[in-house]
Design a protein around this motif. Structure first.
Motif, PDB file in Angstrom:
ATOM      1  N   THR A  76      19.773  91.931 137.974  1.00 38.85           N
ATOM      2  CA  THR A  76      20.340  92.909 138.898  1.00 38.85           C
ATOM      3  C   THR A  76      20.979  94.019 138.075  1.00 38.85           C
ATOM      4  O   THR A  76      21.497  93.778 136.978  1.00 38.85           O
ATOM      5  CB  THR A  76      21.397  92.269 139.810  1.00 38.85           C
ATOM      6  N   PRO A  77      20.978  95.236 138.595  1.00 40.28           N
ATOM      7  CA  PRO A  77      21.623  96.320 137.844  1.00 40.28           C
ATOM      8  C   PRO A  77      23.127  96.062 137.736  1.00 40.28           C
ATOM      9  O   PRO A  77      23.750  95.558 138.667  1.00 40.28           O
ATOM     10  CB  PRO A  77      21.334  97.565 138.672  1.00 40.28           C
ATOM     11  N   LYS A  78      23.675  96.377 136.599  1.00 43.38           N
ATOM     12  CA  LYS A  78      25.098  96.149 136.367  1.00 43.38           C
ATOM     13  C   LYS A  78      25.851  97.473 136.454  1.00 43.38           C
ATOM     14  O   LYS A  78      25.402  98.483 135.934  1.00 43.38           O
ATOM     15  CB  LYS A  78      25.332  95.506 135.003  1.00 43.38           C
ATOM     16  N   VAL A  79      26.981  97.422 137.124  1.00 42.65           N
ATOM     17  CA  VAL A  79      27.816  98.605 137.279  1.00 42.65           C
ATOM     18  C   VAL A  79      29.090  98.378 136.482  1.00 42.65           C
ATOM     19  O   VAL A  79      29.689  97.315 136.535  1.00 42.65           O
ATOM     20  CB  VAL A  79      28.162  98.836 138.766  1.00 42.65           C
ATOM     21  N   SER A  80      29.512  99.396 135.752  1.00 39.65           N
ATOM     22  CA  SER A  80      30.745  99.256 134.993  1.00 39.65           C
ATOM     23  C   SER A  80      31.530 100.558 135.079  1.00 39.65           C
ATOM     24  O   SER A  80      31.005 101.602 135.452  1.00 39.65           O
ATOM     25  CB  SER A  80      30.450  98.913 133.530  1.00 39.65           C
ATOM     26  N   GLU A  81      32.799 100.468 134.730  1.00 40.17           N
ATOM     27  CA  GLU A  81      33.667 101.638 134.720  1.00 40.17           C
ATOM     28  C   GLU A  81      33.243 102.570 133.590  1.00 40.17           C
ATOM     29  O   GLU A  81      32.735 102.122 132.567  1.00 40.17           O
ATOM     30  CB  GLU A  81      35.120 101.216 134.496  1.00 40.17           C
ATOM     31  N   PRO A  82      33.450 103.879 133.771  1.00 44.73           N
ATOM     32  CA  PRO A  82      33.119 104.797 132.669  1.00 44.73           C
ATOM     33  C   PRO A  82      34.025 104.542 131.466  1.00 44.73           C
ATOM     34  O   PRO A  82      35.139 104.036 131.600  1.00 44.73           O
ATOM     35  CB  PRO A  82      33.378 106.180 133.262  1.00 44.73           C
ATOM     36  N   ALA A  83      33.536 104.866 130.319  1.00 40.26           N
ATOM     37  CA  ALA A  83      34.312 104.655 129.093  1.00 40.26           C
ATOM     38  C   ALA A  83      35.577 105.501 129.135  1.00 40.26           C
ATOM     39  O   ALA A  83      35.578 106.640 129.575  1.00 40.26           O
ATOM     40  CB  ALA A  83      33.468 105.031 127.876  1.00 40.26           C
ATOM     41  N   THR A  84      36.680 104.910 128.714  1.00 35.83           N
ATOM     42  CA  THR A  84      37.972 105.598 128.723  1.00 35.83           C
ATOM     43  C   THR A  84      38.439 105.800 127.293  1.00 35.83           C
ATOM     44  O   THR A  84      38.383 104.891 126.480  1.00 35.83           O
ATOM     45  CB  THR A  84      39.018 104.761 129.480  1.00 35.83           C
TER      46      THR A  84
END
Length: 63
Positions: free
Chosen positions: A12-20
């Motif tokens: 499944t496609p994985k969603v993550s927070e943008p790099a900070t």
């Protein structure tokens, strides 16, 4: 009809927070106001008083 069963989960496609980037702060450019310009502004207390009076007149038109 023959079905093939596997023990693998479909990917499944994985969603993550943008790099900070830590430690970076957006620098604000503050505008310097002259004394002449400040003299033309309305104090907060006066603004609140005028707004309160306008609201009062809406609900008490006979006043």
């Amino acid at each position: 009809m023959v079905r093939e069963y596997t023990d693998k989960d479909p990917e499944t496609p994985k969603v993550s927070e943008p790099a900070t980037e830590y430690g970076t702060v957006a620098k604000e450019h503050l505008r310097i106001v002259s004394d002449e310009e400040l003299a033309t502004y309305m104090p907060l207390e006066e603004s609140r008083r005028l707004i309160t009076e306008k609201i009062y007149r809406v609900y008490h038109p006979e006043a």
